[in-house]
Write an enzyme that holds these catalytic residues in place. Structure first.
Site, short mmCIF file in Angstrom:
data_model
loop_
_atom_site.label_atom_id
_atom_site.label_comp_id
_atom_site.label_asym_id
_atom_site.label_seq_id
_atom_site.Cartn_x
_atom_site.Cartn_y
_atom_site.Cartn_z
N HIS A 1 -74.82 -31.53 15.41
CA HIS A 1 -73.70 -31.60 16.26
C HIS A 1 -72.40 -31.07 15.54
CE1 HIS A 1 -75.63 -33.92 19.40
NE2 HIS A 1 -76.25 -34.46 18.43
N TYR B 1 -64.45 -28.02 18.48
CA TYR B 1 -65.46 -27.04 17.87
C TYR B 1 -65.09 -25.93 17.26
CZ TYR B 1 -67.82 -30.04 21.44
OH TYR B 1 -68.32 -31.31 22.37
C1 DQA Z 1 -72.15 -31.55 20.67
C2 DQA Z 1 -71.61 -32.95 21.11
C3 DQA Z 1 -71.92 -33.45 22.44
O1 DQA Z 1 -71.68 -34.64 22.79
C4 DQA Z 1 -71.40 -32.33 23.45
O2 DQA Z 1 -71.93 -32.69 24.58
C5 DQA Z 1 -71.68 -30.89 23.23
C6 DQA Z 1 -71.45 -30.53 21.74
C7 DQA Z 1 -71.48 -30.94 19.35
O3 DQA Z 1 -71.98 -30.10 18.68
O4 DQA Z 1 -70.65 -31.75 18.85
O5 DQA Z 1 -72.00 -29.87 24.20
O6 DQA Z 1 -73.59 -31.45 20.50
#
Ligand code: DQA
Length: 156
Positions: free
Chosen positions: A106, A23
């Protein structure tokens, strides 16, 4: 000037500290300042983050109202609720039927991850889905909302 809301779901308050290989190392608060600066001439941005489904849905419902929660387009990263929440999908569907588009974001490429992350209940109700572009995905989502709302990219 268009009003665009960004809503992030659970654990996205920890961006920068949470699994940085997936992330990134920037907090969303910091990135939001960058977004506000980059889009300052194109739209007015606001940002909310929720840890629980009910509060997140209340905020999405408020977008349709005429009070201070109202706006014209939504950038939504529902986080793990993407994969579990019909309630969130219904809220996004109601916005869509009211003429308010949502772009689902995402940060990670959910399609290259666990099988349970490869389906989102929200996606079918979203105007577009962006995955795997990191925090840049939020800029892409805002640009697309401006394109839908104004018929141009509107990039500042
Ligand atoms: C997310 C992907 C989701 O699977 C995960 O639960 C997240 C972040 C992303 O931004 O990549 O919390 O939404």
């Amino acid at each position: 000037m268009k009003n665009i809301r960004i809503i992030n779901g659970p654990h996205l308050n920890l961006l920068g500290k949470r699994e940085p290989l997936l992330y990134g190392s920037e907090s969303f608060e910091r990135h939001f300042q960058v977004l506000q600066s980059n889009f300052s001439e194109a739209c007015s941005l606001s940002y909310q983050q929720f840890q629980d489904e009910g509060s997140m849905v209340d905020a999405i419902n408020a977008i349709m109202g005429k009070d201070e929660g109202a706006c014209e387009g939504l950038v939504l990263n529902p986080a793990a609720y993407s994969h579990s929440s019909l309630v969130t999908a219904d809220a996004v569907g109601m916005l869509a039927s009211g003429g308010i588009p949502t772009v689902e974001v995402h940060i990670s490429n959910v399609f290259a991850r666990e099988a349970y992350r490869q389906h989102s209940f929200v996606s079918a109700r979203a105007a577009a889905v962006i995955a795997g572009a990191g925090l840049h995905g939020y800029s892409l989502a805002i640009e697309h909302l401006l394109y839908l709302l104004e018929g141009s990219s509107g990039r500042a």
